[in-house]
Design an enzyme around this catalytic site. Structure first.
Site, PDB file in Angstrom:
ATOM      1  N   GLU A   1      33.520  51.234  17.971  1.00 41.62           N
ATOM      2  CA  GLU A   1      32.845  51.219  19.271  1.00 41.62           C
ATOM      3  C   GLU A   1      31.607  50.071  19.529  1.00 41.62           C
ATOM      4  O   GLU A   1      31.537  49.766  20.570  1.00 41.62           O
ATOM      5  CB  GLU A   1      32.189  52.481  19.896  1.00 41.62           C
ATOM      6  CG  GLU A   1      33.377  53.403  19.700  1.00 41.62           C
ATOM      7  CD  GLU A   1      33.255  54.899  20.463  1.00 41.62           C
ATOM      8  OE1 GLU A   1      32.055  54.994  20.802  1.00 41.62           O
ATOM      9  OE2 GLU A   1      34.092  55.563  20.555  1.00 41.62           O
TER      10      GLU A   1
ATOM     11  N   ASP B   1      42.064  62.205  24.841  1.00 41.76           N
ATOM     12  CA  ASP B   1      41.231  62.010  23.822  1.00 41.76           C
ATOM     13  C   ASP B   1      39.496  62.237  24.148  1.00 41.76           C
ATOM     14  O   ASP B   1      39.224  62.360  25.302  1.00 41.76           O
ATOM     15  CB  ASP B   1      41.267  60.349  23.337  1.00 41.76           C
ATOM     16  CG  ASP B   1      40.604  59.992  22.111  1.00 41.76           C
ATOM     17  OD1 ASP B   1      40.492  60.739  21.419  1.00 41.76           O
ATOM     18  OD2 ASP B   1      39.659  59.051  22.158  1.00 41.76           O
ATOM     19  N   SER B   2      38.859  62.178  23.025  1.00 45.06           N
ATOM     20  CA  SER B   2      37.372  62.161  23.041  1.00 45.06           C
ATOM     21  C   SER B   2      36.690  60.801  23.700  1.00 45.06           C
ATOM     22  O   SER B   2      35.746  61.235  24.275  1.00 45.06           O
ATOM     23  CB  SER B   2      36.787  62.714  21.674  1.00 45.06           C
ATOM     24  OG  SER B   2      37.254  61.376  21.063  1.00 45.06           O
TER      25      SER B   2
ATOM     26  N   CYS C   1      43.968  62.369  20.490  1.00 44.29           N
ATOM     27  CA  CYS C   1      42.863  62.619  19.419  1.00 44.29           C
ATOM     28  C   CYS C   1      43.360  63.302  18.303  1.00 44.29           C
ATOM     29  O   CYS C   1      43.955  64.643  18.393  1.00 44.29           O
ATOM     30  CB  CYS C   1      41.632  63.343  20.027  1.00 44.29           C
ATOM     31  SG  CYS C   1      40.471  63.722  19.207  1.00 44.29           S
TER      32      CYS C   1
ATOM     33  N   HIS D   1      40.643  55.355  16.307  1.00 44.62           N
ATOM     34  CA  HIS D   1      39.869  54.069  16.328  1.00 44.62           C
ATOM     35  C   HIS D   1      40.462  53.151  15.135  1.00 44.62           C
ATOM     36  O   HIS D   1      40.271  51.830  15.309  1.00 44.62           O
ATOM     37  CB  HIS D   1      38.582  54.239  16.092  1.00 44.62           C
ATOM     38  CG  HIS D   1      37.813  54.831  17.183  1.00 44.62           C
ATOM     39  ND1 HIS D   1      37.979  55.953  17.909  1.00 44.62           N
ATOM     40  CD2 HIS D   1      36.645  54.457  18.023  1.00 44.62           C
ATOM     41  CE1 HIS D   1      37.343  56.489  18.780  1.00 44.62           C
ATOM     42  NE2 HIS D   1      36.435  55.381  18.888  1.00 44.62           N
TER      43      HIS D   1
ATOM     44  N   CYS E   1      42.970  58.572  12.881  1.00 42.27           N
ATOM     45  CA  CYS E   1      42.171  58.608  13.795  1.00 42.27           C
ATOM     46  C   CYS E   1      42.255  57.395  14.666  1.00 42.27           C
ATOM     47  O   CYS E   1      42.768  56.390  14.420  1.00 42.27           O
ATOM     48  CB  CYS E   1      40.734  58.293  13.185  1.00 42.27           C
ATOM     49  SG  CYS E   1      39.512  58.023  14.276  1.00 42.27           S
TER      50      CYS E   1
HETATM   51  N1  DGL Z   1      39.393  60.418  18.611  1.00 42.42           N
HETATM   52  C1  DGL Z   1      38.744  61.033  17.504  1.00 42.42           C
HETATM   53  C2  DGL Z   1      39.840  61.008  16.370  1.00 42.42           C
HETATM   54  O1  DGL Z   1      40.945  60.573  16.427  1.00 42.42           O
HETATM   55  C3  DGL Z   1      37.725  59.920  16.839  1.00 42.42           C
HETATM   56  C4  DGL Z   1      36.626  60.033  17.594  1.00 42.42           C
HETATM   57  C5  DGL Z   1      35.787  61.295  17.733  1.00 42.42           C
HETATM   58  O2  DGL Z   1      35.229  61.572  16.824  1.00 42.42           O
HETATM   59  O3  DGL Z   1      35.551  61.659  18.897  1.00 42.42           O
HETATM   60  O4  DGL Z   1      39.900  61.935  15.541  1.00 42.42           O
END
Ligand code: DGL
Length: 270
Positions: free
Chosen positions: A154, A12-13, A75, A188, A186
């Site tokens: 976050e 993931d990011s 992600c 989060h 997403c």
């Molecule tokens: N992990 C990203 C997503 O699910 C969200 C966070 C980001 O923008 O890096 O799209």
């Protein structure tokens, strides 16, 4: 060559993909996992497709050094932008979260009107709408980018009135479309599920793509003879590209007991 007792790579990011790792751990607790969070280069949600493909390639090269037997792109943005390209180049099975979330939404909707919330990149790609319509051609899909949710989560403001106020503004447009299903597109967003539930009401089904992704992974491992039979002692490993300590402490709020330490690696070298 990876064998069935090798780990599954999840990336993931940053920290958000831990909500996907959490579902995998719940549903297939014997599977070892190597997690990578690209904390030096997040957010992905506001970056271009080319950049996300380049980052994803580097991460996959790193995960391959860990001898992973399969990869989950946790992600949504990277699943939207990079999965189609990288799956053609990678010799281990690789899945993203979008297809699973889209499949579930198509199954659970009663009136065929589905909302999708996600990062700017995910919504711009239109991938949820395209994929939902593969399963349910007459579905009407309404997307809404919610860029402030990631920083709010976050900051730990999961149950704060500020999050509620912003969420109300974001989803009021979707409420006006009479959707009966909302995809939390997403990583989060499942962490603010309570707020979304309160705003959308009991009649709107909230879809968490992470849940169905874990099922898809479980089935895929079984079909390909890759289900772990002998879980290694070091079951879970966590890597990031920056801020390892901050990652560990945040991760403990999502996966207590699981994240003990996080190692920092130079992802640009892969
Ligand atoms: N992990 C990203 C997503 O699910 C969200 C966070 C980001 O923008 O890096 O799209």
């Amino acid at each position: 060559m990876a064998d069935r007792n090798s780990p599954v790579g999840v990336f993931d990011s940053g920290i958000g993909g831990l909500t996907v790792a959490r579902e995998i751990i719940r549903q297939i607790p014997d599977e070892p996992i190597v997690y990578f969070g690209d904390t030096a280069r997040l957010p992905y949600g506001s970056k271009s497709k080319d950049t996300i493909i380049r980052y994803s390639r580097q991460i996959i090269r790193f995960l391959k050094t860990q001898n992973v037997k399969a990869i989950v792109i946790a992600c949504n943005t990277a699943s939207a932008y990079a999965l189609e390209t990288v799956e053609k180049e990678t010799d281990v099975p690789i899945i993203g979260v979008v297809r699973s979330g889209a499949h579930m939404a198509a199954q659970v909707t009663r009136n065929g009107r589905i909302g999708v919330i996600g990062t700017a990149g995910t919504i711009k790609s239109g991938i949820y709408g395209d994929t939902i319509r593969q399963f349910k051609p007459d579905a009407e899909v309404f997307g809404k980018a919610c860029p402030l949710f990631v920083p709010l989560v976050e900051e730990g403001l999961w149950h704060d009135s500020v999050t509620e106020e912003i969420a109300s503004r974001y989803v009021s447009e979707l409420k006006g479309k009479f959707i009966d299903t909302l995809v939390m597109g997403c990583t989060h967003y499942p962490l603010i599920r309570g707020t979304l539930r309160k705003i959308m009401g009991e009649n709107v089904t909230l879809v968490n793509p992470a849940y169905e992704t874990a099922i898809e992974l479980k089935n895929m491992l079984r079909e390909q003879g890759l289900t772990c039979e002998k879980t290694p002692e070091e079951k879970y490993q966590f890597f990031v590209s920056d801020q390892a300590e901050e990652f560990t402490s945040f991760a403990k709020s999502i996966l207590p007991e699981v994240v003990k330490e996080t190692k920092k690696i130079a992802i640009e070298e892969f």
